[in-house]
Design a protein around this motif. Structure first.
Motif, PDB file in Angstrom:
ATOM      1  N   LYS A 148       1.370  30.557  36.063  1.00  0.00           N
ATOM      2  CA  LYS A 148       2.700  30.907  35.536  1.00  0.00           C
ATOM      3  C   LYS A 148       2.590  31.566  34.156  1.00  0.00           C
ATOM      4  CE  LYS A 148       7.228  28.955  34.552  1.00  0.00           C
ATOM      5  NZ  LYS A 148       8.050  27.737  34.525  1.00  0.00           N
ATOM      6  N   LYS A 149       1.742  30.990  33.313  1.00  0.00           N
ATOM      7  CA  LYS A 149       1.578  31.532  31.961  1.00  0.00           C
ATOM      8  C   LYS A 149       0.931  32.921  31.996  1.00  0.00           C
ATOM      9  CE  LYS A 149      -0.021  30.209  27.342  1.00  0.00           C
ATOM     10  NZ  LYS A 149      -0.579  29.094  26.561  1.00  0.00           N
ATOM     11  N   ILE A 150      -0.088  33.108  32.838  1.00  0.00           N
ATOM     12  CA  ILE A 150      -0.751  34.418  32.885  1.00  0.00           C
ATOM     13  C   ILE A 150       0.175  35.472  33.463  1.00  0.00           C
ATOM     14  CG2 ILE A 150      -1.936  34.277  35.130  1.00  0.00           C
ATOM     15  CD1 ILE A 150      -3.387  35.736  31.881  1.00  0.00           C
ATOM     16  N   ASP A 151       1.008  35.080  34.449  1.00  0.00           N
ATOM     17  CA  ASP A 151       1.974  36.041  35.004  1.00  0.00           C
ATOM     18  C   ASP A 151       2.928  36.525  33.912  1.00  0.00           C
ATOM     19  OD1 ASP A 151       0.808  35.801  37.486  1.00  0.00           O
ATOM     20  OD2 ASP A 151       2.415  34.567  38.344  1.00  0.00           O
ATOM     21  N   GLN A 152       3.356  35.611  33.046  1.00  0.00           N
ATOM     22  CA  GLN A 152       4.250  35.975  31.951  1.00  0.00           C
ATOM     23  C   GLN A 152       3.538  36.882  30.936  1.00  0.00           C
ATOM     24  OE1 GLN A 152       7.676  35.330  31.610  1.00  0.00           O
ATOM     25  NE2 GLN A 152       7.322  36.960  30.128  1.00  0.00           N
ATOM     26  N   LEU A 153       2.298  36.544  30.610  1.00  0.00           N
ATOM     27  CA  LEU A 153       1.530  37.361  29.672  1.00  0.00           C
ATOM     28  C   LEU A 153       1.308  38.777  30.224  1.00  0.00           C
ATOM     29  CD1 LEU A 153      -1.094  34.689  28.536  1.00  0.00           C
ATOM     30  CD2 LEU A 153       0.700  35.703  27.108  1.00  0.00           C
ATOM     31  N   ILE A 154       0.989  38.859  31.502  1.00  0.00           N
ATOM     32  CA  ILE A 154       0.785  40.180  32.133  1.00  0.00           C
ATOM     33  C   ILE A 154       2.086  40.959  32.146  1.00  0.00           C
ATOM     34  CG2 ILE A 154       0.271  41.328  34.320  1.00  0.00           C
ATOM     35  CD1 ILE A 154      -1.870  39.098  34.778  1.00  0.00           C
ATOM     36  N   SER A 155       3.170  40.297  32.464  1.00  0.00           N
ATOM     37  CA  SER A 155       4.482  40.943  32.473  1.00  0.00           C
ATOM     38  C   SER A 155       4.819  41.493  31.082  1.00  0.00           C
ATOM     39  CB  SER A 155       5.540  39.954  32.938  1.00  0.00           C
ATOM     40  OG  SER A 155       6.821  40.533  32.904  1.00  0.00           O
TER      41      SER A 155
END
Length: 161
Positions: A148-155
């Protein structure tokens, strides 16, 4: 060698670094670091220039660039996403995180997304073991990273690009 042509400014930068380091004992590593610091990578087309100036073979220059994980021989994306692969991060789930990132981005390590936004690289310890698993984006380290955190960072990265 890749089909890559140095632009005049990059050629000038490489030659300036060669002149700066060529008479220094053990010049290869500092020279490669300087070139990568300025260009973001060490282009293969520069290997003959470097080898000639340092009295090395092209194979020796290539060997050093490919041996050290830090060096890139291809132009990176606008952002570098590095996933820690050290023991602590692996014990805390970095391998699952790696797979998630690769699937999310549609690339493997040492590749860049088709939009040129993100290059994915492994790294072998960020010194953030207490907060495993960790990633580094450009020069900023993030700990306790999950999908979840990496998806947000990538976004956030893609929005900023």
């Amino acid at each position: 060698m890749e089909d890559f042509v140095l632009n005049p400014q990059d050629y000038k930068i490489i030659n300036q670094h060669i002149l700066q380091y060529q008479s220094m004992p053990g010049a290869l590593l500092p020279l490669l670091h300087s070139i990568q610091d300025d260009l973001g990578f060490v282009p293969e087309i520069a290997y003959p220039l470097i080898s000639s100036a340092l009295s090395l073979s092209v194979a020796e220059v290539h060997g050093v660039v490919t041996f050290y994980h830090h060096f890139r021989s291809n132009k990176p994306g606008r952002h570098i996403l590095q996933v820690c692969r050290a023991e602590s991060c692996q014990a805390m789930g970095s391998e699952i995180l790696e797979l998630h990132i690769k699937k999310h981005l549609g690339i493997d390590f040492h590749e860049t997304t088709s939009d040129g936004a993100i290059t994915l690289e492994p790294i072998y310890c960020l010194g953030n073991c207490a907060c495993s698993p960790s990633v580094m984006i450009d020069e900023e380290v993030y700990g306790r990273v999950d999908s979840k955190k990496i998806d947000q960072l990538i976004s956030d990265l893609k929005r900023a690009s």
